[in-house]
Design a protein around this motif. Structure first.
Motif, PDB file in Angstrom:
ATOM      1  N   GLU A  77       0.824  -1.209   0.000  1.00 47.81           N
ATOM      2  CA  GLU A  77       0.000   0.000   0.000  1.00 47.81           C
ATOM      3  C   GLU A  77       0.859   1.261   0.000  1.00 47.81           C
ATOM      4  O   GLU A  77       0.521   2.247  -0.651  1.00 47.81           O
ATOM      5  N   ARG A 116       2.093   1.581  -3.519  1.00 50.89           N
ATOM      6  CA  ARG A 116       0.986   2.012  -4.365  1.00 50.89           C
ATOM      7  C   ARG A 116       0.700   3.501  -4.182  1.00 50.89           C
ATOM      8  O   ARG A 116       0.521   4.251  -5.155  1.00 50.89           O
ATOM      9  N   ALA A 117       0.670   3.959  -2.949  1.00 52.13           N
ATOM     10  CA  ALA A 117       0.408   5.373  -2.659  1.00 52.13           C
ATOM     11  C   ALA A 117       1.512   6.256  -3.233  1.00 52.13           C
ATOM     12  O   ALA A 117       1.238   7.320  -3.799  1.00 52.13           O
ATOM     13  N   SER A 118       2.756   5.822  -3.123  1.00 48.34           N
ATOM     14  CA  SER A 118       3.877   6.588  -3.667  1.00 48.34           C
ATOM     15  C   SER A 118       3.797   6.677  -5.188  1.00 48.34           C
ATOM     16  O   SER A 118       4.054   7.728  -5.774  1.00 48.34           O
ATOM     17  N   LEU A 119       3.433   5.572  -5.825  1.00 50.40           N
ATOM     18  CA  LEU A 119       3.309   5.586  -7.282  1.00 50.40           C
ATOM     19  C   LEU A 119       2.135   6.459  -7.730  1.00 50.40           C
ATOM     20  O   LEU A 119       2.225   7.145  -8.754  1.00 50.40           O
ATOM     21  N   THR A 120       1.068   6.450  -6.970  1.00 47.25           N
ATOM     22  CA  THR A 120      -0.072   7.316  -7.286  1.00 47.25           C
ATOM     23  C   THR A 120       0.354   8.773  -7.230  1.00 47.25           C
ATOM     24  O   THR A 120       0.049   9.558  -8.137  1.00 47.25           O
ATOM     25  N   ARG A 121       1.102   9.147  -6.182  1.00 50.45           N
ATOM     26  CA  ARG A 121       1.621  10.522  -6.080  1.00 50.45           C
ATOM     27  C   ARG A 121       2.573  10.840  -7.233  1.00 50.45           C
ATOM     28  O   ARG A 121       2.554  11.942  -7.773  1.00 50.45           O
ATOM     29  N   TYR A 122       3.397   9.867  -7.606  1.00 47.24           N
ATOM     30  CA  TYR A 122       4.328  10.051  -8.714  1.00 47.24           C
ATOM     31  C   TYR A 122       3.563  10.409  -9.991  1.00 47.24           C
ATOM     32  O   TYR A 122       3.913  11.367 -10.685  1.00 47.24           O
ATOM     33  N   PHE A 123       2.508   9.648 -10.293  1.00 46.13           N
ATOM     34  CA  PHE A 123       1.726   9.923 -11.500  1.00 46.13           C
ATOM     35  C   PHE A 123       0.999  11.260 -11.402  1.00 46.13           C
ATOM     36  O   PHE A 123       0.888  11.979 -12.392  1.00 46.13           O
ATOM     37  N   GLU A 124       0.533  11.609 -10.218  1.00 50.71           N
ATOM     38  CA  GLU A 124      -0.110  12.917 -10.035  1.00 50.71           C
ATOM     39  C   GLU A 124       0.895  14.039 -10.277  1.00 50.71           C
ATOM     40  O   GLU A 124       0.578  15.043 -10.910  1.00 50.71           O
ATOM     41  N   ASP A 125       2.114  13.857  -9.786  1.00 53.53           N
ATOM     42  CA  ASP A 125       3.158  14.869  -9.969  1.00 53.53           C
ATOM     43  C   ASP A 125       3.559  15.018 -11.436  1.00 53.53           C
ATOM     44  O   ASP A 125       4.003  16.084 -11.850  1.00 53.53           O
ATOM     45  N   ASP A 145       1.552  15.063 -13.799  1.00 56.15           N
ATOM     46  CA  ASP A 145       0.522  15.953 -14.339  1.00 56.15           C
ATOM     47  C   ASP A 145       0.286  15.717 -15.836  1.00 56.15           C
ATOM     48  O   ASP A 145       0.282  16.647 -16.647  1.00 56.15           O
TER      49      ASP A 145
END
Length: 84
Positions: free
Chosen positions: A14, A17-26, A28
């Motif tokens: 988890e 997963r959370a770190s990768l989600t932030r990566y994709f958000e960053d 942009d």
């Protein structure tokens, strides 16, 4: 004991997963590049640091803990600039 191990593994998954989600958000909307190497490099270093710390700096114990040969551990320590 097995359920504790599974829940710890799930917690780690988890976090990744959370770190990768932030990566994709960053990103942009920009396309990711060399994601596999980036993730492996980012994860490998702290794993090596913690294993060496827990093994009291003993490479044989750390390599056994990690399930890799001592020679492989040495190469990885050098690659991450983590000489003992």
């Amino acid at each position: 004991l097995q359920s504790i191990t599974i829940s710890k593994q799930t917690a780690l998954e988890e976090c990744v997963r959370a770190s990768l989600t932030r990566y994709f958000e960053d990103l942009d909307g920009s396309a990711p590049h060399d994601m596999w190497d980036m993730v492996m490099h980012c994860v490998e270093r702290p794993v090596l640091e913690v294993a060496m710390e827990r093994a009291g700096g003993n490479q044989s114990r750390a390599s056994e803990m990690l399930g890799i040969t001592r020679n492989t551990l040495r190469k990885k320590l050098l690659a991450h600039n983590l000489q003992p």
